[in-house]
Design a protein around this motif. Sequence first.
Motif, PDB file in Angstrom:
ATOM      1  N   SER A  52       0.969 -36.810   8.056  1.00 59.11           N
ATOM      2  CA  SER A  52       0.974 -36.782   9.516  1.00 59.11           C
ATOM      3  C   SER A  52       1.771 -37.964  10.052  1.00 59.11           C
ATOM      4  CB  SER A  52      -0.456 -36.821  10.060  1.00 59.11           C
ATOM      5  OG  SER A  52      -1.094 -38.014   9.640  1.00 59.11           O
ATOM      6  N   SER A  63       2.834 -43.386  13.327  1.00 58.46           N
ATOM      7  CA  SER A  63       3.214 -44.043  14.580  1.00 58.46           C
ATOM      8  C   SER A  63       4.549 -43.483  15.042  1.00 58.46           C
ATOM      9  CB  SER A  63       3.299 -45.559  14.418  1.00 58.46           C
ATOM     10  OG  SER A  63       4.334 -45.906  13.515  1.00 58.46           O
ATOM     11  N   ARG A  68       7.704 -38.875  27.077  1.00 58.47           N
ATOM     12  CA  ARG A  68       7.486 -37.518  26.568  1.00 58.47           C
ATOM     13  C   ARG A  68       7.823 -37.426  25.086  1.00 58.47           C
ATOM     14  NH1 ARG A  68       9.857 -33.331  31.158  1.00 58.47           N
ATOM     15  NH2 ARG A  68       8.550 -34.053  32.903  1.00 58.47           N
ATOM     16  N   GLU A 109       7.766 -39.802  22.781  1.00 57.35           N
ATOM     17  CA  GLU A 109       6.746 -40.465  21.968  1.00 57.35           C
ATOM     18  C   GLU A 109       5.479 -39.620  21.888  1.00 57.35           C
ATOM     19  OE1 GLU A 109       7.890 -45.170  22.533  1.00 57.35           O
ATOM     20  OE2 GLU A 109       6.329 -44.293  23.799  1.00 57.35           O
ATOM     21  N   ASN A 110       5.037 -39.093  23.030  1.00 60.59           N
ATOM     22  CA  ASN A 110       3.802 -38.306  23.041  1.00 60.59           C
ATOM     23  C   ASN A 110       3.932 -37.035  22.216  1.00 60.59           C
ATOM     24  OD1 ASN A 110       2.490 -40.137  24.696  1.00 60.59           O
ATOM     25  ND2 ASN A 110       3.122 -39.118  26.580  1.00 60.59           N
ATOM     26  N   GLU A 111       5.092 -36.384  22.305  1.00 65.26           N
ATOM     27  CA  GLU A 111       5.275 -35.149  21.549  1.00 65.26           C
ATOM     28  C   GLU A 111       5.251 -35.409  20.044  1.00 65.26           C
ATOM     29  OE1 GLU A 111       8.428 -31.463  20.889  1.00 65.26           O
ATOM     30  OE2 GLU A 111       8.622 -32.774  22.634  1.00 65.26           O
ATOM     31  N   ARG A 159       3.854 -37.906  18.430  1.00 62.39           N
ATOM     32  CA  ARG A 159       2.516 -38.315  18.011  1.00 62.39           C
ATOM     33  C   ARG A 159       1.558 -37.127  17.898  1.00 62.39           C
ATOM     34  NH1 ARG A 159       2.609 -43.091  22.401  1.00 62.39           N
ATOM     35  NH2 ARG A 159       3.814 -44.634  21.213  1.00 62.39           N
ATOM     36  N   SER A 160       1.793 -36.079  18.685  1.00 68.16           N
ATOM     37  CA  SER A 160       0.879 -34.937  18.710  1.00 68.16           C
ATOM     38  C   SER A 160       1.264 -33.830  17.728  1.00 68.16           C
ATOM     39  CB  SER A 160       0.816 -34.364  20.125  1.00 68.16           C
ATOM     40  OG  SER A 160       2.079 -33.845  20.519  1.00 68.16           O
ATOM     41  N   LEU A 161       2.329 -34.032  16.954  1.00 64.66           N
ATOM     42  CA  LEU A 161       2.721 -33.008  15.983  1.00 64.66           C
ATOM     43  C   LEU A 161       1.623 -32.834  14.924  1.00 64.66           C
ATOM     44  CD1 LEU A 161       6.497 -33.921  15.362  1.00 64.66           C
ATOM     45  CD2 LEU A 161       5.611 -31.910  16.584  1.00 64.66           C
ATOM     46  N   PRO A 162       1.304 -31.601  14.581  1.00 70.45           N
ATOM     47  CA  PRO A 162       0.290 -31.376  13.547  1.00 70.45           C
ATOM     48  C   PRO A 162       0.805 -31.789  12.168  1.00 70.45           C
ATOM     49  CG  PRO A 162       1.298 -29.305  14.203  1.00 70.45           C
ATOM     50  CD  PRO A 162       1.815 -30.342  15.153  1.00 70.45           C
TER      51      PRO A 162
END
Length: 200
Positions: free
Chosen positions: A80, A83, A135, A137-139, A141-144
């Motif tokens: 995963s 950071s 956006r 960074e957030n995307e 970080r949220s990748l499965p």
Amino acid sequence: MNLVHALSAALLLLPTVPAVAGSISERTTYFMVQGTTLDELNNSFGRGGPLLGGGERHGGKTAVTFTPAFDYAERQGGCSVKSASVRLNVVTTLPKWSPPAGATREMTILWRTMRDEIATHESRHAAIAKTWQARMENEIRSLPPRATCADMKRVADMAFRGDLAEHDRAQRNFDRVESSVADTRVKRRIDKNLGQFVLR
């Protein structure tokens, strides 16, 4: 004079370079404009303004660079994103005019109105880039998680490149909307500012 300035965005992908999450570097440079009349100022823009796409010179420019740094970690048989940070570098180029001895007060008012319009336009480009930095960074970080870190890196790089393309489209859309309203807005501001000068 066309007061709409296209964005020149340098989009750099360097995943191995470390960066602080959300870090932003901003710098402003200037080019000199000369003249005592509006036509002379316009001609000076055409001679010394920053070069953008198509080889045309404009009254202003905002160059943005996104530099990502993504780290991955193996967890429970998969991998995963550990950071994700994207460093944003913004370089804005604006005009600078020192009124010569022959410049009228009206010409100074015209210049200030044009200068403020250019600065506002370029600041909007910078604001769009900052929104997309968050956006991105957030995307990421949220990748499965993925089966391997090689797969995770491939997916993250692909997502980042997609965000770069979306950011570029957002900047072009902003310019497209501005092109239909900017000249009218500037003329209205000039008329207002000159009118206030006349009434004094």
